[in-house]
Write an enzyme that holds these catalytic residues in place. Sequence first.
Site, PDB file in Angstrom:
ATOM      1  N   SER A 282       0.816  -1.209   0.000  1.00 24.12           N
ATOM      2  CA  SER A 282       0.000   0.000   0.000  1.00 24.12           C
ATOM      3  C   SER A 282       0.848   1.256   0.000  1.00 24.12           C
ATOM      4  O   SER A 282       0.321   2.356  -0.103  1.00 24.12           O
ATOM      5  CB  SER A 282      -0.903   0.018   1.241  1.00 24.12           C
ATOM      6  OG  SER A 282      -0.117  -0.046   2.421  1.00 24.12           O
TER       7      SER A 282
ATOM      8  N   HIS B  76      -3.210  -3.548  -5.414  1.00 20.72           N
ATOM      9  CA  HIS B  76      -3.491  -3.134  -4.039  1.00 20.72           C
ATOM     10  C   HIS B  76      -4.974  -3.250  -3.730  1.00 20.72           C
ATOM     11  O   HIS B  76      -5.780  -2.422  -4.139  1.00 20.72           O
ATOM     12  CB  HIS B  76      -3.004  -1.685  -3.824  1.00 20.72           C
ATOM     13  CG  HIS B  76      -3.297  -1.167  -2.452  1.00 20.72           C
ATOM     14  ND1 HIS B  76      -3.652   0.133  -2.211  1.00 20.72           N
ATOM     15  CD2 HIS B  76      -3.316  -1.793  -1.245  1.00 20.72           C
ATOM     16  CE1 HIS B  76      -3.870   0.289  -0.918  1.00 20.72           C
ATOM     17  NE2 HIS B  76      -3.666  -0.855  -0.309  1.00 20.72           N
TER      18      HIS B  76
ATOM     19  N   GLU C  22      -6.277  -0.843  -6.668  1.00 17.96           N
ATOM     20  CA  GLU C  22      -5.335   0.045  -7.364  1.00 17.96           C
ATOM     21  C   GLU C  22      -4.339  -0.819  -8.126  1.00 17.96           C
ATOM     22  O   GLU C  22      -3.601  -1.610  -7.524  1.00 17.96           O
ATOM     23  CB  GLU C  22      -4.619   0.952  -6.364  1.00 17.96           C
ATOM     24  CG  GLU C  22      -5.536   2.010  -5.757  1.00 17.96           C
ATOM     25  CD  GLU C  22      -4.865   2.847  -4.679  1.00 17.96           C
ATOM     26  OE1 GLU C  22      -5.119   4.060  -4.631  1.00 17.96           O
ATOM     27  OE2 GLU C  22      -4.093   2.279  -3.875  1.00 17.96           O
TER      28      GLU C  22
ATOM     29  N   ASN D 135      -4.264   5.982  -0.331  1.00 23.35           N
ATOM     30  CA  ASN D 135      -3.449   6.187   0.865  1.00 23.35           C
ATOM     31  C   ASN D 135      -2.735   7.524   0.851  1.00 23.35           C
ATOM     32  O   ASN D 135      -2.531   8.140   1.902  1.00 23.35           O
ATOM     33  CB  ASN D 135      -2.438   5.048   1.027  1.00 23.35           C
ATOM     34  CG  ASN D 135      -3.083   3.796   1.589  1.00 23.35           C
ATOM     35  OD1 ASN D 135      -4.249   3.814   1.974  1.00 23.35           O
ATOM     36  ND2 ASN D 135      -2.346   2.704   1.630  1.00 23.35           N
TER      37      ASN D 135
END
Length: 591
Positions: free
Chosen positions: A121, A142, A154, A192
């Site tokens: 991540s 991800h 992702e 993130n």
Amino acid sequence: MSREFGTVGVVGLGTMGAGIAEVFARVGLQVVGVEPSEDALERGREHLANSTNRAVKRGKLSLDDQAALVGRVKFTTSMDDLADVDLVVEAVPERLELKREIFAALDKICKPDAVLATNTSSLSVTEISVATSRPSKVIGMHFFNPAPVLKLVEVVRTVVTEQEVVEDVKGLADRLGKVPVVIGDKAGFIANALLFGYLNHAVSMFESHYATREDIDAAMRLGCGYPMGPLALLDLIGLDTAYEILDTMYRQSRDRLHAPAPVLKQMVTAGLRGRKTGRGFYTYEGPDSPAVIEDALTPDAGHHGAAARPVERVGVVGSGTMATGIVEVLSKAGYDVLYVTRGDEKVAKVGAALQRSLDKGVLRGKLEEADRDAALARVRGSSRLDDLSDCDLVIEAVVEELSVKQALFATFDEICKPGAVLATTTSSLPVIELAAATGRPRDVIGLHFFNPAPVMKLVEIVRTVSTSDDVVSTVRAVCDKAGKHAVECGDRAGFIVNALLFPYLNDAVKMLQAHYATVEDIDNAMIVGCGYPLGPFDLLDVIGLDVAHAIQRELYLEFREPGFAPAPLLDQLVTAGYLGRKTGRGFRDYS
């Protein structure tokens, strides 16, 4: 046509890895799950069993389907069992050397055309890929936790990842029922990178004792519609995981806003890592329990400090949507309300708007006719400020211009009786500047309702350095009687909600400006990946880019934090008159 993957491997069967294995097995893929020891393998089996058991209890999976799903997963301690898989997803802890070691081993074991994916991540997919002899077949995939529930994936390409590999993995994500967004290899990716700056800022707010953990979390849930408050979310993610992600982001970006708040490292070092250890920002019944229990920081629900002043009659000054909404809220709560506007025409306008809103409540079954009539009977309009003389509480809800509000508070000081509480609904101006315009700064407080006031539960109570304790207790009692959830904070730019929300929105604009991702992908990442009701660009267009720019500028001037300076793209759009929905064009075109 994208490649059809038949058998996939998952290395690491913790909560995330087991969830990824479940996602693959749900669509009929054969899965090889790998852990280095029998104990770890058994924990992986338990994760899968617990997750699928919950699905059965909720009626989302039959017992037969559960048995078939679990039967498609082979559990092993030998990496050699991955020799024939088409794709491997690594889901081990966020340590670069550990991941590189695993990818070097996979490179030797897996067949030449196998795709190697990492669920990292925050770490560089490129740095992981060069541990292999096939970096062109390495990609980031991800997933978000819990993987069986959250839809976002992702897909992270490096500068050497083959386009065919990108398309194959994107096609697989579609097959899994996920929403894939394809992005470049940058710390934090989309979700993130935007989420953890916001979370870190919330930790700093807590660390500075600006507001309690409960008030910070409630403010963001009720004020923004987020599924969880930032501190509760950090406990769920794991404070150690959050620290590692922030530290990685900071080392890549050198953005001070990504430097982990000092208390985060202290808590991790002390073993307070969130739900998984039973203690983080909150205390839980036990490790891995979601149930919060009282601890030394839990506020006393029945104690709000000094005794409240009696309030029977409330004055509201203003004629806009906010003022009208506050009049409705307080009249329904049983207060006698006097609203004051400039001129009789506006008095009638507010009265008509109040009547329409209450009538709608009756039509929708949310209000009894008798309650509507009683609320209307408690309201009176006036165009004379002098009529506020016998009010116990006066709430100002006029235009956001400091000079206008200061003049109004100076007038309140002359008109209002001794002991009357004087409140402002400002969302961005310093409350102390208004208090200083009076000879009774101890009686002045911020009372920031959210729009629309009859619907939104949150009210930010903003105390200045001069506000007396009994004034805080008074407005809190009014909020309680009106059915609002009050949170307390100090008098600084943005209060709680705007101080956390707008830097996040500004970061999204910077991400777009850097051509890292599209408006649609960024919005999708935050809606699908984080459960937000609106993506950042949807929200900016609703708020108005000029309003967002003004608030962001106030934050920058208050904190002198370079990262808070309005993004140049935001400057340019405002200058061009592209202000969002109200002008027909902002980050999207509404014409």
